[in-house]
Each structure stands twice: as C-alpha cells, then as structure tokens.
Design an enzyme around this catalytic site. Structure first.
Site, short mmCIF file in Angstrom:
data_model
loop_
_atom_site.label_atom_id
_atom_site.label_comp_id
_atom_site.label_asym_id
_atom_site.label_seq_id
_atom_site.Cartn_x
_atom_site.Cartn_y
_atom_site.Cartn_z
N GLN A 33 0.84 -1.19 0.00
CA GLN A 33 0.00 0.00 0.00
C GLN A 33 0.88 1.25 0.00
O GLN A 33 1.59 1.52 0.97
CB GLN A 33 -0.91 0.01 1.23
CG GLN A 33 -1.89 1.16 1.27
CD GLN A 33 -2.66 1.20 2.57
OE1 GLN A 33 -2.14 1.66 3.58
NE2 GLN A 33 -3.91 0.73 2.54
N TYR B 263 -5.81 10.55 4.17
CA TYR B 263 -4.43 10.75 3.74
C TYR B 263 -4.40 11.51 2.41
O TYR B 263 -5.44 11.88 1.86
CB TYR B 263 -3.72 9.40 3.67
CG TYR B 263 -3.62 8.70 5.01
CD1 TYR B 263 -3.04 9.33 6.10
CD2 TYR B 263 -4.14 7.41 5.19
CE1 TYR B 263 -2.97 8.70 7.34
CE2 TYR B 263 -4.07 6.77 6.42
CZ TYR B 263 -3.49 7.42 7.50
OH TYR B 263 -3.43 6.81 8.72
N ARG C 117 -7.48 -6.11 11.93
CA ARG C 117 -7.52 -6.53 13.33
C ARG C 117 -7.90 -8.00 13.50
O ARG C 117 -7.40 -8.67 14.41
CB ARG C 117 -8.50 -5.64 14.10
CG ARG C 117 -7.99 -4.24 14.31
CD ARG C 117 -8.93 -3.41 15.16
NE ARG C 117 -10.11 -2.99 14.44
CZ ARG C 117 -11.14 -2.37 15.02
NH1 ARG C 117 -11.14 -2.13 16.32
NH2 ARG C 117 -12.19 -1.98 14.31
N GLN D 82 -13.82 -9.80 36.13
CA GLN D 82 -14.36 -8.46 35.91
C GLN D 82 -14.80 -8.22 34.46
O GLN D 82 -15.52 -7.26 34.19
CB GLN D 82 -13.31 -7.42 36.31
CG GLN D 82 -13.04 -7.41 37.80
CD GLN D 82 -11.95 -6.44 38.17
OE1 GLN D 82 -12.23 -5.26 38.35
NE2 GLN D 82 -10.72 -6.93 38.28
N ALA E 282 -10.76 -21.79 45.85
CA ALA E 282 -9.40 -22.24 46.16
C ALA E 282 -8.96 -21.65 47.49
O ALA E 282 -9.05 -20.44 47.72
CB ALA E 282 -8.45 -21.79 45.05
#
Length: 694
Positions: free
Chosen positions: A103, A209, A361, A465, A502
């Site tokens: 590219q 760009y 990605r 979480q 545990a």
C-alpha cells in the site's frame, strides 16, 4: 459450515487469490528506519500467510523519505535499495500460496512535522551508529511539544486547510511542482514493487491521507488544474494511475483503498466533505482509469470511530458501503466491515455485498483465522473484541521504537519466539486461581509449555471483571475474549474447574510446582474519605450488574474512567440527573480517546454535568462535599445517591502468604491481582510472568 464463497478463488486483474480474504493494511511499526523489513516484520506477516490469508497488505509504505513518512519504522519503497529486501519478503509470503500487496501512502495533513526533512538525515546516521535511534526516541517529548506549538516544518497538503482533529500539525499548500514530484514518487515506488515481485500495488485513498485530501472538496481548495471541479480533484490520482500503467503495464494488478463516505454526517456535520454518492462517482472514475479492484473504507481522522471502530459497533455495520460501490462498477469490490467470524464473512459474500472480505484486526488477533475455518475449527478462532489496544499501543509505542500489541494475541510481533516457546513443563503441576483473562492466558501458556494445568474459579462462570465490563451497554463482545480463551486453554490441555473456591490448604494438597494467582480486583472504597459507608453510596459494578437500581434521582458518580462513564450512561437511561466528579484535569485520564469519544456520544444526549479537577472530600446528608483542586474552594453538590468508580485494588488478600506458608515455593500474581489494568494488561502480564517460571 462449508464457507463455499469465502474459500473460493477470486481474480483481481491478472492475479488470482486462493480465497477471498484480504489482510488490509495496518501499521505495526516492525520495520527498519531505512524502510526495509526486519525479520520480525516478515515473521509477523508470514504467520498470516501460513494461516491461510490470501492477500496480505502490510502497513502504510512511504513513497519518499522527506515528506511521506508516518513512522521511523514503517516500510518504504522510496529507493532502489528497497527492491531486494522486498523481494525476500514477497518470497516468504509466496511460500504459502499467498499474495503480497504493498500500500503506497503519503499522510498529508495527518503526518508528523518531526519526520519532515529529518528522516533522510537519520537513516545514514543510524546505519553507522545503530544505537543512535534510541537517543532520538528519547527526544520524543520535546519533538511532540515543538509539533504542537507549530515550531517544526509544516506537513504537505493540497491546500492550506483546517487541521485534522487528531495528529494535527502545521500545514503548507503544495506547489504545482511538488504535486508533480509526488505523483512521480508514487509511480517510481510502484515500479520498484513490480521489480521486487510484489503481486499488487494499492494506492491509499482513504482515512484522510493525501490522495483522499486531493479527492475531497473539504480538503482540496486548489484553483489550478488539481482543484475546483470533480475532474480536477481527481487529477492527482489519475496521473498516478496513468503513470503506473505506463511504466508497469496494464496487466500489473492495481487497487485503490477508497473512503467511500467521509462520514461527517455521523458526527452532526451533514454537507461537510463528501458522502457515498460522491464516493460512487470516484469509484466509477477509478474503474474507467483501469483500476483492478476497490478496497472500500470510510471516514478520516476527524471521524476516527467510523473507520476504526470500538467494540460498540456491530460486525458488518458498514457493509452497505461495499454494496453501494459494487452497484456502479464491474471490478471486484471488498473491504473491511468489522469482519469477525467466517459465518459473517460467508453471509456477506453470499448476499453479494462484496467480492472479498478485508480486515486487519481480525488477522492481527488470530493469524490462523482462515486455516481454522478451512479445517472446520471456527470455535477455536480468537475473535477481535474491538478494544482498540492495537491502535492505542501503536500510537504510544511508535514514539519509543516499539511495535503495536494485540490485547489477546500475546505472541503478536514475536511469532518466532511464541511458536518456539520451550516445551519444558514435563507434566509438572501448575494451579491457576481465577479464570479471568489473566488466569486463562496463564493457563494456556503453561499448558502449551507442557505443564499439567488446573484452573480453579470460585464463580460458576469464567470471566472475572470482564463479566461486568461486557454487561455494559453495547459491550457484550468483550466477553468473546473469555469464551475464546477458555476454548484455547482447554485445547492446549488445561483443565478448568468452575464453582470451586481455592484455599491455601486445598491448593497445597494438589502439590503444585507453581501457583498463579489471578483472582482479579475489588472496587476501591477509600477509608480516608468520610461517608463512603453510607447506605446511599455504592460502587459502579452494582449499578452495571443491576444489583442496585437507581431511578429518577440526583446521582453523583465519582471517577470518570471508562467504568464511570459506562455507569453514567446506565444511570442516564434510568432517568437520573447525573454529575460526574473527576479529580484529574481531563476526562477519563489515561483512556484512549476513541473509547471516550464513543461513550460521550451517547452520554451527551443527556444533561450530564461534568466537574473536572474536583476532589471528593466526603459524603454527608443531602450530597457530597467537594474541593476545586486549583483554587481550594470547597462546596457541596446535591445528591440522593453516590456511585464510586475509583478503580480496583488486588483481591489477593493473604492468599500468597498463606500459600508460601503451606510450602508452595513458586507463587506469582498476574493481572489485577498484581496491578489494576485493562484486558490487554491482564493477558500480557500473565504471559510475561509465567514465561519466567522455569
């Protein structure tokens, strides 16, 4: 599922792809200062070729060293000395039946002043004194300050124009001679690509760009033959294409990555820039010029989230752009539209939305995505969760000479080392306490090394979480990380036991060689602040998980990190009047701006008050006491309820001490059990830590 379309061949000009997958360009900063590929760069892309990707397009490749550099570690085709190293790179990709595209790129107004005129001096100096580059990186803070104050050279643009919202630099309008020289730079770079055995050249006409800047009426206000009318705005890319065709022949494959819609309407600026109808005119003209394929993208740096989406965007949300462009041309059309699974890719191909599917990605996160689909193992694919750690790490690491990182793929950029990790476990017992991202990464890594791994998780569901984070609005895809880590940890040989608490005693009875403590963290409730033990004070996870529901109240949220903002969104939706208090002088300190922009786009619909540089002194009847950090002035904010979002502290307690007391010699903490952080921090902390267990 057979994935008949996805795995079928496709011709782009004279080039035939073995399937319809394209790894689109994303800069990862693995090149040399002189623009030649490093072994790590070639390893990185070759791994994707091994994984079955049909066409691999590395990150942006500069066409000249003086004006067109984006980083000191990107590829270049600006000199003849780049030809032979590029040939070696192409041959490594070809070994696996894949094709290599390059590219060609110039950043325009989105370049960096510090690279202007400096790179041609840096390259020969680094050649003689390789360590010099590290000294240059140490100057980054000074260079950044000079850039922001417009003290360095301006960057090239079609005309003097508004600065980009991100990466804004002082700009200069290009002279007609400079335009002609740049056209020639693109052509010469393409000629070198052909000589090196590169299969296809792609012109970067997207993301704001320089080529897009010439095409767009928003950024091209020239009054000569390169501006004014549509034909004139197209002249720059027309001359590049004509020159490449003249020098390389009509049979040499040529693509354009095209922003089909600048997306300003998405941020409340309709009429600014151009929309998809204009993009269709550009596409038709490109086909007339002899381009072999169009790689559709969208937006620019002013509209960042609409070309590099955070996790809140749904897979396939912009596939309609490919369909619109495909409706006016007969050449192959494809592009990235948050492709995450082979099923999604197959569906979009079957629908006729596009001829090939592109993503950077997806293949960054799992280099073997295609191979797993081919072999009927799609459940083993590690899906990108859109956390944007890749771009965040790239933007910060590029300034210090490091590569970008994937949150979940801990081997990214170090493929040779990762694929050849020592198999030294010899069946020795490893116990991992906690099945969040850190614990599961540790389990997979140690199982790959040949250890006998057992994961103990006290909850009935893995995730820690991440369960809370993925429960927030539009964030459900974050839980993919846990699902995929579970599959791959178990495939590697780890046993995962859910609903098992545990204790030091129970773990010691398993006679482990080492124990990895990955018990996560618990929300902070600072004891030093009076009133936080009141009934009307709770922590953010209680709101997110609906353990506490607040409606139609005055609520103060303390802390403006992502959890605080996400909690604010939920409270807003429940009819509350919310005030956010943040001690730092900026919103969500340390958080990547795209995530903040994404969340604020939803929060801004409500009458939310944000108080920065404001310290919480305490909670009392009727509200909270605060202090202005700058002036020291104290005041009170009315509140019925207070929600704390102050981060987490390790939940490890005395567990490590107790394990050592029970005779366990090797005990390490990872993830939030060691230091609070993101999913990326958890995974990388775990990998780095357990690889040191010998």
């Amino acid at each position: 599922m057979a994935y008949e379309m996805l795995l079928s061949p496709l011709k782009i000009g004279t080039m035939e792809l073995k399937n319809r997958t394209v790894m689109t360009a994303a800069e990862v900063s693995l090149g040399q200062t002189n623009g030649c590929p490093t072994e790590k760069l070639m390893d990185y892309y070759e791994e994707r070729a091994k994984g079955g990707v049909a066409l691999i397009i590395p990150g942006v490749t500069r066409v000249n060293d003086n004006w067109a550099a984006s980083t000191y570690t990107q590829l270049a085709m600006s000199h003849d000395y780049h030809i032979e190293p590029m040939r070696e790179f192409a041959e490594r990709i070809h070994r696996h039946g894949s094709k290599l595209g390059i590219q060609l790129h110039h950043p325009g107004r989105q370049g960096y002043s510090s690279s202007i005129h400096s790179l041609p001096m840096v390259i020969p100096m680094v050649k003689v004194f390789p360590g010099l580059i590290n000294s240059i990186y140490k100057c980054t803070p000074v260079l950044n300050k000079l850039e922001k104050n417009a003290k360095l050279w301006p960057v090239q643009t079609p005309t003097k124009l508004e600065l980009a919202n991100h990466g804004a630099m002082k700009v200069k309008s290009m002279s007609r001679r400079e335009v002609k020289n740049l056209v020639n730079d693109f052509i010469e770079a393409a000629v070198r690509c052909q000589k090196a055995g590169v299969d296809v050249v792609e012109l970067h006409g997207g993301h704001g760009y320089i080529i897009q800047q010439f095409i767009s009426p928003n950024t091209n206000q020239r009054t000569d033959e390169y501006g004014g009318s549509f034909e004139n705005r197209m002249r720059f890319i027309t001359e590049i294409i004509d020159g490449i065709r003249d020098r390389c022949g009509k049979d040499y494959p040529l693509m354009v990555r095209l922003t089909a819609d600048e997306m300003y309407a998405r941020i409340g600026k309709p009429g600014k820039g151009y929309d998809v109808e204009y993009g269709k005119l550009v596409a038709k003209r490109l086909e007339e010029l002899g381009v072999d394929a169009i790689n559709v993208t969208s937006a620019c740096y002013d509209v960042y989230n609409y070309w590099l989406e955070p996790t809140s965007f749904e897979p396939g949300w912009r596939k309609y752009l490919c369909k619109e462009i495909k409706s006016v041309v007969s050449i192959p059309v494809g592009g990235a539209s948050v492709i995450r699974t082979p099923e999604q890719a197959e569906q979009q191909l079957q629908e006729g939305t596009q001829d090939f599917v592109g993503s950077a990605r997806t293949f960054l996160c799992d280099p073997h995505w295609v191979k797993k689909a081919e072999e009927g193992r799609p459940e083993e694919i590690r899906r990108c969760i859109g956390c944007l750690n890749c771009i965040r790490s790239f933007m910060s690491n590029a300034w210090v000479g490091k590569a970008c990182e994937c949150a979940l793929n801990v081997g990214m950029g170090n493929e040779r080392e990762y694929n050849n990790m020592p198999k030294d476990g010899a069946g020795r017992k490893i116990v991992v306490i906690g099945a969040g991202p850190a614990g599961l990464t540790a389990a997979q890594t140690m199982a790959m090394r040949g250890f006998d791994v057992t994961v103990l998780e006290k909850a009935e569901k893995a995730g820690g979480q991440v369960i809370t984070a993925s429960t927030c609005n539009l964030k459900d895809k974050l839980y993919w990380s846990i699902e995929d880590l579970m599959v791959n940890a178990q495939k590697a040989g780890a046993e995962v036991r859910l609903g098992v608490t545990a204790t030091a005693e129970s773990v010691a009875e398993m006679k482990p060689y080492a124990v990895v403590v990955a018990v996560g963290g618990v929300p902070l409730r600072p004891r030093s602040i009076p009133g936080l033990d009141r009934e009307n004070v709770c922590v953010a996870p209680e709101i997110i998980m609906k353990e506490k529901v607040i409606k139609d109240k005055k609520v103060v949220v303390v802390g403006s990190g992502m959890t605080g903002l996400e909690t604010t969104e939920i409270l807003n939706e429940d009819g509350n009047s919310v005030t956010i208090i943040e001690m730092a002088p900026e919103l969500a300190p340390g958080t990547w701006f795209q995530l903040v922009d994404d969340e604020m786009e939803r929060i801004s619909k409500y009458d939310t008050k944000i108080m920065l540089a404001t310290k919480l002194l305490g909670v009392e009847d009727g509200g909270v006491l605060i202090e202005d950090v700058a002036s020291g002035v104290k005041s009170k904010v009315e509140a019925d309820e207070v929600v704390l979002s102050l981060g987490v502290r390790p939940a490890v307690g005395d567990l490590i001490t107790e394990l050592v007391a029970k005779g366990v010699k090797k005990v390490v903490a990872v993830g939030d059990a060691k230091k609070s952080g993101t999913i990326a921090d958890a995974c990388h902390s775990a990998y780095d830590t357990v690889m040191k267990i010998k």
